[in-house]
Design a protein around this motif. Structure first.
Motif, mmCIF file in Angstrom:
data_model
loop_
_atom_site.group_PDB
_atom_site.id
_atom_site.type_symbol
_atom_site.label_atom_id
_atom_site.label_comp_id
_atom_site.label_asym_id
_atom_site.label_seq_id
_atom_site.Cartn_x
_atom_site.Cartn_y
_atom_site.Cartn_z
ATOM 1 N N UNK A 1 0.829 -1.207 0.000
ATOM 2 C CA UNK A 1 0.000 0.000 0.000
ATOM 3 C C UNK A 1 0.863 1.257 0.000
ATOM 4 N N UNK A 2 1.894 1.279 0.830
ATOM 5 C CA UNK A 2 2.780 2.438 0.861
ATOM 6 C C UNK A 2 3.512 2.604 -0.466
ATOM 7 N N UNK A 3 3.862 1.502 -1.101
ATOM 8 C CA UNK A 3 4.513 1.586 -2.407
ATOM 9 C C UNK A 3 3.554 2.151 -3.454
ATOM 10 N N UNK A 4 2.278 1.785 -3.362
ATOM 11 C CA UNK A 4 1.282 2.334 -4.294
ATOM 12 C C UNK A 4 1.188 3.846 -4.147
ATOM 13 N N UNK A 5 1.222 4.323 -2.896
ATOM 14 C CA UNK A 5 1.190 5.767 -2.644
ATOM 15 C C UNK A 5 2.426 6.428 -3.242
ATOM 16 N N UNK A 6 3.590 5.802 -3.027
ATOM 17 C CA UNK A 6 4.846 6.351 -3.534
ATOM 18 C C UNK A 6 4.838 6.431 -5.061
ATOM 19 N N UNK A 7 4.385 5.376 -5.728
ATOM 20 C CA UNK A 7 4.356 5.355 -7.192
ATOM 21 C C UNK A 7 3.370 6.385 -7.724
ATOM 22 N N UNK A 8 2.207 6.500 -7.075
ATOM 23 C CA UNK A 8 1.207 7.469 -7.522
ATOM 24 C C UNK A 8 1.754 8.894 -7.441
ATOM 25 N N UNK A 9 2.456 9.208 -6.354
ATOM 26 C CA UNK A 9 3.038 10.544 -6.207
ATOM 27 C C UNK A 9 4.142 10.769 -7.243
ATOM 28 N N UNK A 10 4.944 9.736 -7.472
ATOM 29 C CA UNK A 10 6.062 9.856 -8.402
ATOM 30 C C UNK A 10 5.593 10.016 -9.843
ATOM 31 N N UNK A 11 4.560 9.243 -10.225
ATOM 32 C CA UNK A 11 4.087 9.253 -11.615
ATOM 33 C C UNK A 11 2.968 10.242 -11.872
ATOM 34 N N UNK A 12 2.462 10.850 -10.800
ATOM 35 C CA UNK A 12 1.344 11.771 -10.975
ATOM 36 C C UNK A 12 0.043 11.080 -11.336
ATOM 37 N N UNK A 13 -0.081 9.811 -10.946
ATOM 38 C CA UNK A 13 -1.303 9.055 -11.243
ATOM 39 C C UNK A 13 -2.259 9.105 -10.057
ATOM 40 N N UNK A 14 -3.522 8.776 -10.331
ATOM 41 C CA UNK A 14 -4.556 8.867 -9.298
ATOM 42 C C UNK A 14 -4.566 7.606 -8.441
ATOM 43 N N UNK B 1 4.711 -5.143 -15.114
ATOM 44 C CA UNK B 1 5.244 -3.945 -15.777
ATOM 45 C C UNK B 1 4.306 -2.756 -15.618
ATOM 46 N N UNK B 2 3.672 -2.688 -14.455
ATOM 47 C CA UNK B 2 2.768 -1.569 -14.177
ATOM 48 C C UNK B 2 3.391 -0.681 -13.100
ATOM 49 N N UNK B 3 4.389 0.097 -13.473
ATOM 50 C CA UNK B 3 5.071 0.948 -12.506
ATOM 51 C C UNK B 3 6.193 0.209 -11.806
ATOM 52 N N UNK B 4 7.049 0.961 -11.098
ATOM 53 C CA UNK B 4 8.139 0.352 -10.367
ATOM 54 C C UNK B 4 9.385 0.188 -11.218
ATOM 55 N N UNK B 5 10.470 -0.347 -10.631
ATOM 56 C CA UNK B 5 11.758 -0.474 -11.324
ATOM 57 C C UNK B 5 11.701 -1.326 -12.591
ATOM 58 N N UNK B 6 10.830 -2.340 -12.631
ATOM 59 C CA UNK B 6 10.799 -3.213 -13.807
ATOM 60 C C UNK B 6 10.503 -2.425 -15.080
ATOM 61 N N UNK B 7 9.710 -1.366 -14.963
ATOM 62 C CA UNK B 7 9.382 -0.539 -16.127
ATOM 63 C C UNK B 7 10.620 0.219 -16.605
ATOM 64 N N UNK B 8 11.438 0.705 -15.650
ATOM 65 C CA UNK B 8 12.653 1.430 -16.024
ATOM 66 C C UNK B 8 13.631 0.507 -16.746
ATOM 67 N N UNK B 9 13.756 -0.723 -16.309
ATOM 68 C CA UNK B 9 14.609 -1.683 -17.007
ATOM 69 C C UNK B 9 14.024 -2.048 -18.364
ATOM 70 N N UNK B 10 12.710 -2.172 -18.409
ATOM 71 C CA UNK B 10 12.046 -2.495 -19.674
ATOM 72 C C UNK B 10 12.382 -1.455 -20.737
ATOM 73 N N UNK B 11 12.349 -0.169 -20.369
ATOM 74 C CA UNK B 11 12.624 0.904 -21.336
ATOM 75 C C UNK B 11 13.991 0.721 -21.992
ATOM 76 N N UNK B 12 14.979 0.272 -21.216
ATOM 77 C CA UNK B 12 16.342 0.178 -21.726
ATOM 78 C C UNK B 12 16.655 -1.163 -22.374
#
Length: 681
Positions: free
Chosen positions: A325-338, A556-567
């Motif tokens: 749950x805390x990670x969901x809050x962190x990702x939402x703030x970081x990505x600007x998602x609801x 692949x819905x947010x988090x570090x795995x997405x950053x690795x996916x991009x590269x």
């Protein structure tokens, strides 16, 4: 619906009958002893040496406060065992506040009392319960006699937990939240106890049936004395946002409260609470089967919208829920998602969560007793057995694995009576049969080796909880035995903390892992693992040497795995290996299905860029924490319910499971819809 499906399924698309009480109808009640009467009975039945200073209802138990913890924890337990059978209630012994010493003094006293080979990493005193949690290196070395000694010396009743190999932010968050809310939680437990042990209402002839026009939402919650209803608010004919409400004449119990990771927002993302004339004060309890987001991700939103009742789950589920749950809050703030909640709402969940061990029947309303048992899906996952007034038994499977894995024992399937089974069907096609474990490991290893030998990198997106720990055990074993090409295995995201929580609650893991842990072996630490953070990510990506990267999230819905996916995605020499279920609508599912050749994503500067998908992809079946088709059928056959409702699966898979249960096992079965009401009794 097919002919074999439930005949009394009620739908908002059809007229249904509502139960209403006539204003002047007589209401009869079953007398329940008041708190004072119960206290009097108890005090008359136990010796004065107990030195009981207070007896009161607290949550699902009766709490006895004592000034003589040594006597209470030894001699008194014999009297309470007999009283428990007589009063049909559970007891908990607490110490009077006057005999409890300060936390610093407790820490010093405990250090002197414990064996010298037992190291203490943390001591947490909970003022609301009079309990002290000891994080120690060898909890198995602390026997019941030592617990009595600690209580006598400090005035605190000790509970032990294994020290994690790294500090857990989630466990620390729970401790600090509980400490700062001690008075609030004490009041909450008292109010809950009064409500839970309230005089049950027995409906006589004061209810009549009146026809109600077809409506898109139910207009009430009432039932007569015979009825048990199931409100389906999410998680049927789909994977995601699991949520049901069981309604009896006395109670309203919510089972799970998840979100759909494949939907960004809106009606398809969250449980359909909007469909009800919903008053959170009417809800007696929420029971969470396990910590994955699709089963508990909406829970903090309930508290944001006003729910203040109890949440029941297993002991490890609370820190794992908090982590996600805390990670969901962190990702939402970081990505600007609801996200429909904030960190403060997660703290409200912590304050009102009551954790239960496996196999302990617990009253959660005047007419419902819940028992949680191992579901074999992730650590702390549970099947939820509801006994309703001894007349109807519901088994909600949640996600379960009816087979042993590297990490966990098989789901419990032995129950004396189950009238209604609600089973998942994630792998519900007849062809969804998992291969032999050794074949899975060989396939997994060979797939990775081909990429590493050719100089590529392998990305394994994993859920932080469950699959990550399973894959870590497998890779460490395969590499140490020489079958997997030796290379760095980078661990990123929440995996390390989730693994630390697994160590703290290792007694919930499978027998083989428990045995290793008791021998001082940490299965989640290896010379092959390198834990990294975002700051080191570029070093891993810029290194031309082959490597394996495990990163969250698994879809692949947010988090570090997405950053690795991009590269990694643009190069055909790299590979993405999926080891967990990919929900419809997620990027992982689209990549796996080959439906995307390029993806628009934000770069580090916040600009939109197009990422070509040229890498190899593969799904390795066999690591799933879900039962395959044969295991589902074997589980249902073992449970022997009178009827089955199928959920948590794509529509065709759920329907296939329901059809097979009816045709092979001759058990009435069905697949309801979201926003459908099932009359169970």
């Amino acid at each position: 619906m097919e002919k074999h499906e439930i005949e009394d399924l009620e739908s908002p698309r059809r007229p249904r009958q509502e139960l209403r009480r006539q204003p002047d109808a007589p209401v009869s009640k079953v007398t329940t002893e008041s708190e004072d009467e119960v206290a009097k009975t108890i005090l008359q039945s136990i010796p004065p040496d107990s030195q009981i200073t207070n007896v009161r209802f607290e949550g699902p138990t009766i709490a006895l406060y004592t000034k003589n913890p040594k006597f209470a924890l030894t001699e008194l337990t014999y009297y309470l065992s007999s009283l428990s059978k007589t009063l049909k209630k559970r007891f908990v012994i607490r110490t009077d506040t006057s005999v409890r010493i300060a936390e610093d003094a407790t820490r010093q006293a405990v250090a002197k009392l414990l064996p010298k080979d037992v190291q203490v990493s943390a001591v947490f005193c909970d003022d609301a319960t009079g309990e002290v949690v000891l994080e120690v290196s060898r909890p198995e070395a602390i026997d019941p006699a030592m617990i009595v000694q600690i209580a006598q010396s400090t005035g605190w009743i000790a509970h032990t937990r294994r020290s994690p190999h790294i500090p857990s932010t989630s466990i620390n968050t729970i401790h600090s939240t509980l400490k700062s809310s001690a008075r609030e939680r004490s009041d909450f437990l008292q109010k809950l106890g009064t409500r839970l042990f309230r005089s049950p209402l027995v409906v006589g002839n004061g209810y009549d049936r009146t026809e109600e026009p077809s409506s898109p939402r139910p207009q009430g919650w009432s039932t007569n004395k015979e009825e048990v209803m199931l409100f389906c608010l999410g998680g049927v004919k789909q994977v995601g946002r699991s949520c049901f409400i069981v309604v009896t004449p006395e109670s309203k119990i919510m089972l799970d409260c998840g979100i759909n990771p494949g939907e960004p927002s809106g009606l398809d993302a969250y449980p359909r609470l909007d469909w009800l004339n919903f008053n959170f004060d009417d809800l007696d309890a929420v029971v969470i089967g396990h910590a994955h987001i699709d089963h508990q991700g909406f829970l903090p939103a309930l508290f944001k919208f006003g729910y203040r009742g109890p949440v029941y789950c297993t002991e490890p589920t609370l820190p794992l829920m908090t982590l996600l749950q805390m990670d969901s809050v962190k990702i939402a703030h970081s990505n600007g998602t609801y996200l429909p909640y904030e960190a403060r709402d997660v703290h409200e969940v912590i304050k009102r969560t009551i954790t239960l061990p496996y196999g302990k029947p617990t009253d959660i309303s005047p007419d419902i007793t819940v028992t949680l048992n191992n579901a074999g899906h992730i650590m702390g996952s549970s099947t939820v057995h509801l006994n309703i007034s001894g007349a109807h038994n519901i088994l909600y499977s949640g996600d379960y694995k009816y087979a042993r894995t590297q990490l966990l024992d098989s789901a419990v399937a032995t129950y004396p009576r189950v009238e209604t089974l609600i089973t998942e069907s994630t792998y519900g096609n007849s062809s969804d049969v998992m291969p032999d474990q050794q074949f899975v490991y060989r396939n997994f290893t060979d797939s990775i080796n081909k990429v590493l030998i050719e100089g590529g990198k392998v990305l394994i997106p994993v859920p932080a909880v469950g699959r990550a720990q399973e894959i870590m055990l497998v890779m460490a074993k395969e590499m140490s035995d020489g079958r997997l090409v030796e290379c760095p295995i980078y661990i990123e995201g929440m995996i390390s903390e989730a693994s630390a929580i697994h160590m703290s609650y290792a007694h919930y893991l499978g027998a083989d892992v428990r045995r290793s842990v008791s021998q001082g072996i940490n299965p989640f630490q290896s010379e092959y693992f390198t834990v990294i953070s975002g700051g080191k990510r570029e070093e891993v990506l810029n290194d031309e040497n082959p490597a394996i990267v495990m990163a969250t999230s698994g879809m692949l819905e947010g988090g570090p795995s997405v950053e690795y996916f991009k590269e990694l995605a643009p190069s055909p020499k790299n590979k993405i290996i999926f080891v967990s279920y990919q929900i419809n609508g997620t990027l992982g599912r689209r990549v796996l299905d080959g439906n995307v050749s390029e993806v628009s994503m934000m770069d580090k500067s916040g600009k939109l860029k197009v990422v070509p998908v040229r890498c190899q992809t593969q799904k390795i079946d066999g690591f799933s924490g879900h039962s395959d088709f044969n295991q589902i059928m074997n589980f249902v056959a073992k449970v022997k319910p009178k009827r089955v409702l199928v959920n948590h699966g794509e529509r065709t898979k759920s329907e296939n499971v329901a059809s097979a249960i009816y045709s092979r096992l001759k058990i009435r079965s069905g697949v309801p819809d979201n926003r459908e009401i099932v009359r169970l009794r």
